[in-house]
Every structure is written in structure tokens, then in C-alpha cells.
Design a protein around this motif. Sequence first.
Motif, PDB file in Angstrom:
ATOM      1  N   UNK A 172      -5.907   2.991  10.852  1.00 50.69           N
ATOM      2  CA  UNK A 172      -5.946   1.548  10.592  1.00 50.69           C
ATOM      3  C   UNK A 172      -4.676   1.071   9.897  1.00 50.69           C
ATOM      4  N   UNK A 173      -4.121   1.900   9.032  1.00 50.92           N
ATOM      5  CA  UNK A 173      -2.839   1.544   8.401  1.00 50.92           C
ATOM      6  C   UNK A 173      -1.752   1.402   9.467  1.00 50.92           C
ATOM      7  N   UNK A 174      -1.699   2.360  10.369  1.00 51.87           N
ATOM      8  CA  UNK A 174      -0.707   2.311  11.454  1.00 51.87           C
ATOM      9  C   UNK A 174      -0.883   1.031  12.253  1.00 51.87           C
ATOM     10  N   UNK A 191       8.121   6.031  10.837  1.00 48.43           N
ATOM     11  CA  UNK A 191       8.353   4.658  10.372  1.00 48.43           C
ATOM     12  C   UNK A 191       8.792   3.754  11.519  1.00 48.43           C
ATOM     13  N   UNK A 192       9.672   4.259  12.385  1.00 46.52           N
ATOM     14  CA  UNK A 192      10.125   3.480  13.547  1.00 46.52           C
ATOM     15  C   UNK A 192       8.927   3.101  14.418  1.00 46.52           C
ATOM     16  N   UNK A 193       8.056   4.091  14.666  1.00 49.77           N
ATOM     17  CA  UNK A 193       6.889   3.855  15.523  1.00 49.77           C
ATOM     18  C   UNK A 193       5.942   2.837  14.900  1.00 49.77           C
ATOM     19  N   UNK A 194       5.644   3.005  13.620  1.00 51.07           N
ATOM     20  CA  UNK A 194       4.680   2.131  12.942  1.00 51.07           C
ATOM     21  C   UNK A 194       5.182   0.690  12.887  1.00 51.07           C
ATOM     22  N   UNK A 222       1.521   5.766  18.765  1.00 48.86           N
ATOM     23  CA  UNK A 222       1.170   6.674  17.660  1.00 48.86           C
ATOM     24  C   UNK A 222      -0.272   6.428  17.220  1.00 48.86           C
ATOM     25  N   UNK A 223      -0.722   5.170  17.295  1.00 41.94           N
ATOM     26  CA  UNK A 223      -2.115   4.835  16.958  1.00 41.94           C
ATOM     27  C   UNK A 223      -3.078   5.532  17.913  1.00 41.94           C
ATOM     28  N   UNK A 224      -2.771   5.471  19.208  1.00 42.24           N
ATOM     29  CA  UNK A 224      -3.619   6.132  20.208  1.00 42.24           C
ATOM     30  C   UNK A 224      -3.652   7.640  19.976  1.00 42.24           C
ATOM     31  N   UNK A 278       1.458  -0.414   8.529  1.00 42.67           N
ATOM     32  CA  UNK A 278       1.662   0.242   7.231  1.00 42.67           C
ATOM     33  C   UNK A 278       1.878   1.733   7.459  1.00 42.67           C
ATOM     34  N   UNK A 279       2.920   2.297   6.849  1.00 36.89           N
ATOM     35  CA  UNK A 279       3.193   3.728   7.002  1.00 36.89           C
ATOM     36  C   UNK A 279       2.134   4.524   6.243  1.00 36.89           C
TER      37      UNK A 279
END
Length: 742
Positions: free
Chosen positions: A514-516, A717-720, A696-698, A520-521
Amino acid sequence: MPFYNPAVSCILSLMLTKLQGQIERITYFNEENGFTIARVKVYGEHELVTIAGNLMSPAPGEILSMEGEWVNHPKYGRQFKVATYQTKVPATSYGIEKYLGSGLIKGIGPVMAKRIVKVFGEETFAIIEKDVRKLTQVEGIGTKRIAIIKKAWDEQKEIREVIVFLQTHGVSSGYATKIFKQYGNQSIGIVKKNPYKLATDIFGIGFITADKIAEKLGFDKSSELRVEAGIIYVLHHLSEEGHVYYPYELLIEKCREMLQVERDVIVKAFGTISLDRRIIIEDLNENPDEFKENNKAVYLAKYHFCETSIARRLRYLLGSRKSAGYTDPEKAIEWVQRQLSIQLAEKQKLAVKSALENKVLVITGGPGTGKTTIINAILKILSRFNCMIMLAAPTGRAAKRMVETTGYEAKTIHRLLEYNFKQGGFTRNEENPLSCDVLVVDEASMIDTILMHHLIKAVPAPALFILVGDVHQLPSVGAGTILKDIIESGSVPVVTLTEIFRQAKESQIIINAHKINQGIIPHFSLQQDDTDFYFIQQEDPARVLDIIIKLVKQRIPDKFGFDPINDIQVLTPMHKGIIGAGNLNTELQNALNPGENTLVSGMKSFRVNDKVMQIRNNYDKEVFNGDIGRISAMDRENQEVIIIFDGRKVAYDYADLDEITLSYAVSVHKSQGSEYPAVVIPLLTQHYILLQRNLIYTAVTRGKKLVVLVGTKKALAIAVKNDKTQKRYTYLRYRLMENQSE
């Protein structure tokens, strides 16, 4: 049969060394270009000689008369580099046995080859060619096997002719069997007349390969056949990137770039294939502002038909009456809370109420937000009214999970719709709808345009239709953004769940997911002994590879007790590179399932017990894109590989092995709809182009009990922070909005 490399001139051939020998074994064979490394028995040499070069379907036992040169390979030492060669069938009993036992002739394996040669010796080939019935003198050979052997022997001769022709015109030997299987004795004639048919008729052969053949056959760059096939190819390629249509002007530029022809040639071809209804060109002038610059949409005909059909059918379902009126929603919610001993949150109550009051409903939310609880509550209430309930999901794993969480039978959408291979389509449709009062479909974000078309037209008009999914996950592998478009259209009631429940709050996987999703990192505690979410810092790709292998083979099984093959899944953003799916699979196969008994098919190697994935829908076998299985047996005599999918044995002919791939590591896209006890995810800045939040979430939400990231926090961080997903051209959202306003 002679084979000559056209790149080698007659003058050069005078300078080459001659060598003759018999192939003992094939060490490596690449179907794409025929490159072969083989061990050859050469007269006068005590040890086997290594040869390397482009050979045409080499088989152990064959005699090669070669011209080439001796070279010293820095890693493998002395070997003979083949420039040109001729093949001869073996003449000795030993060579004949080796040749027949290589698996080249279906129906004859090593054991049977030995028996045949023991009876007929050096006359074996003559017997098979002229008097095959005499093979009944060999133990274990009856009338049925003779028919198989005769057919395979005759096909091999014809295939060889096809191979010679095709290789002369730039086709690798690996595709010859498929081409012959498709066209039979007409193969050469069809290829000569229209090589572009290969791109549409045969899986694995694309426009680029067909175009090379056409060039060698003398087709002009501006040939109508070429340009028309090129446009279709570009649209197919764009659909694989997720686009349902593509803007007219942008498409012209892409076609010009690829085909290297003038604009007017392409425009003319557009007109021809539009008249043929192979493409549909639709004017978007009077629609929202985002279409003002790209005012014409070009569709492959099937996608236009499916998209318009989905919008029309969804409107029809929304306007039809329910099969039954249900009890007062408030009383039903009170009753089901007592029955299940639960207390529903406000959003959950809203979802249950919406299901009882509407014909179509979307329930969306991330992990831990109570989607399963809502579905169970709805099913409990509706079962009290003796409703006929059906559950489905896009993948076998997702369907299996529905069974585990609800207790109801669940099927994949393909099986639910009952595909009939003989008729070439689904048997469930408008004329023969599903027999249900309620249809609940999970993992709806995975449903692409074509599958949704087939699904929605089979939903009975009076039935309640519920789509459940996480709209923040990656969109479907196939073209479209169905769930997103339906939600954004405002045409269907939607309940969005955001609250994470108490039990889910104990999982760092769910909290960090959920942060992602919120940009949020994730936070990583220094005390990680009792967590389910780990991050291992490493920026060197080679070291990341080593860490992943150790994690999967030893560290995770030792600490958590997970089975390395069944329970742990490596998910990677990329296909290529050191930590891409291709190399990871090779390394993990060698680490987890080593062995000498390897079947080489093209650039892939398979062993018994390998974990494999189906990479295209095969309705005949009832195995679908993304299904994961295990190889249980290899039958070299009958040229079959047996794979078990969810307890069901499926036989693959050698020629069909390009439909499967190793799956110790898979792309994040391919993991959709699946959950695994443990996932390991490499994440480096070299993945830059694919570092997106929804990816990244998936990946993280695939892990049920354990997630391990290996890479750099910079890449994470780039992905998020990157919530810009690749745009997909679809028009379903606006078609549904148009329906609303009518």
C-alpha cells in the motif's frame, strides 16, 4: 543431401581442410539459425572431434563430409569450424542404430533401434524404404507402430526437401517441421507464392522472417503483399504492447519506418485492407479533446468488433432485469454478519448492498482490504435464495485460490466458456449463455479485450455480474485496460476499498504494498528476523544473480521451509540480461534441477522435473498462457514431452515445445493472477525503462508469506516514484460514456 553456405566462395573452398566423420552426439543446436556444436567420430582420430557450424537438422549417426578449418576456441579448445558440408545416411550397423535411435524417426527410440538393426543390420534403411512390413519380425513392432514409422520416414524425406528450400531462402531448420505440418506437400509452392502467409499462419514465424524470405524470392519492397502484411504486422505488434487501436498518422509513421516505403504506398494499402475488413478505420473527430490531434483510430478488425461488442453488451446487461428480487439489504447484512460471525466495515456493507441492488458491480481494492470477505458475504446471502452461482478467474491459479477462499467451485474463464476445438470457438455465447444467476469474476484487471468480449456475451441477461480486481496492478498482458476503462466510464457502480484490516496490518508485505501504491518508499527495519519483507542491498548484477540462486536453493528453504521449485518464484522486470528471465532460468535450472538427460529445443533446454510455463493459449490441449506445470517424462521414441498442469497430464510433440518455457523465473506480467508462498525480485537501475510503480506493486503483491527484494534502493525509489504507466490506446471508456448519454 548437399548443403552449401552461400557466403563461402569456390575460391575460398580450395583453401579449406576436408574432414569426414559420423555424428556421435549433438552438444548444442540453435533452431533459429541452425548453429550446431557436435561430437564427431573421425577415421584416424582416437578421440571424438568437436565441430561447430550451421547444420541442417543434424542427427546422431549421420555422416558428414565437411570443409572448414581447425581453430582453437579460448574456452573449449581445438575444434573444426564447418564452412560447407554434405550429409550421407550411415552405412554401418553402428551408424544406422545411432541414427534411428536419435529420435529423428517417430516410433523408434534407442532400444527399438538396437532391436531393428540386430535383425536387419546394414539392410535396415532399405527395409524401411521398400518393405516396411518386414519390421514385424522385430520384437515389439506391430501394425500400429509400422504405420507410425512409415509415416515418419516419408515425412522426414519430404521435410528435408522443404528444409533445403527454406534454408536457401533464409528460414532456419527449426521452423521446417511446423511449416510442413501446416502446409504438407504444398509447403514450397505456398512459400513461393506468398511467404507472408507464414507470419499469420505459423506461431513463431513473424513478419521479419517472412520478409527476408520474400526478399530472397525477389519480392519488391513496395509489393502490395509486403506492405499489406507489414501494416497488419505493425498493428499486431502494437496490440502485444497493449493497444486496442492506434492513431492513423502515428501508425503511418511507424509503418514507413519499418517498411521503408513512401507514404502514398502505405495509404493505398490502408485502403485495400480496410475494404477487405482486415482493419477498421474510425473517425474520432466529435469525441473528447485528447483525440483532437489523433482523430482517426485504426483497429485490427477483431479488436474493433470486440471493443464495440463489450460496450453494447454491458449496456444491455445494465438495462435488463434481475432474475429475482432480493431481501432488504440492511436485514441481509445483519443476517450475514451473524452467520459468518463478522462485523463488516462501512465500505464492505456498501459493497454487499450494491450487489443486492444492481445488475453489474465492480469491487476494487488492494491486498488486505477485505475483498474476499465481501464476496463470501454476498455468496452466503445469495445462496439462501437458491441462486445458481458461478465463479471464474483468468488463470488456473487464481481460480484455485477462489475455491480455497469461498468453498465454491471456480473455473478459468476459458473453461467456463467451454472452448470447442472442432468448432474453433467457445460454446457459451448469446445463443447458449451460462446457466447461472450470479457470476463473480476475480482478478478482473487481467482480462483483456478479446477475452472480455467472449465472457460478457455469455453472461445471461437476468444474472448479477460482479467484477473483482485491483485496478492498480499491471494491466492485462493482452490488449486493453478493461477494468480501468469500466471504472473510469462511470457507467457501472464501483466500490473502492481502501481500509487495511487488523490481521492484514500484521503483514509487512501488505503494508509496504500500500505504501508503494501511494508513492511512499517502504520502510525496512534493521531487525528483520520476524518480518515477511526483506531487502538485500547489492548493485552488481553478477552478485545479484549469485544471491538469488543461494536464496532460492538454500537460504529461504532452510529458514522458512519452502520448497525451492514449488513454493519460491523469482519475478523479474526484464527478459534479457544477467538477471533477466532467460538467464535466471538457465542458472536456476542448473542449480535446482541439474542432469545430463537434457532435451535441446531451439535455444531452450528441458529436463524431467523442470518447472515450465505455457506462453500461448492452446485450446486443443486446454492449456493457456501463463499456466505453470512440471515436466514428468520425456519420450524420445514418440518425440513427446509429458507435462503435468494442476494434476492433469498433457502431451507435447517436439514441434510444439516453442509453446513452453522454463519458469523458475518469470516476468512480473506473467505472474499476474498468481500468488506464491515466497517471491524473490531483482531490482536494479539497469531496469530503468521498466521501473514503474504498478510493476513493483504487482510483483510485491504476488508474495503470500515472504517477499525478498535484491538490488538497490535507488532502483526501488525510481519505481515507487514513477506512476506514469505506458499509455494504451483504447476507446472502451468513451464508448461506455456514449451509451450512458443516449
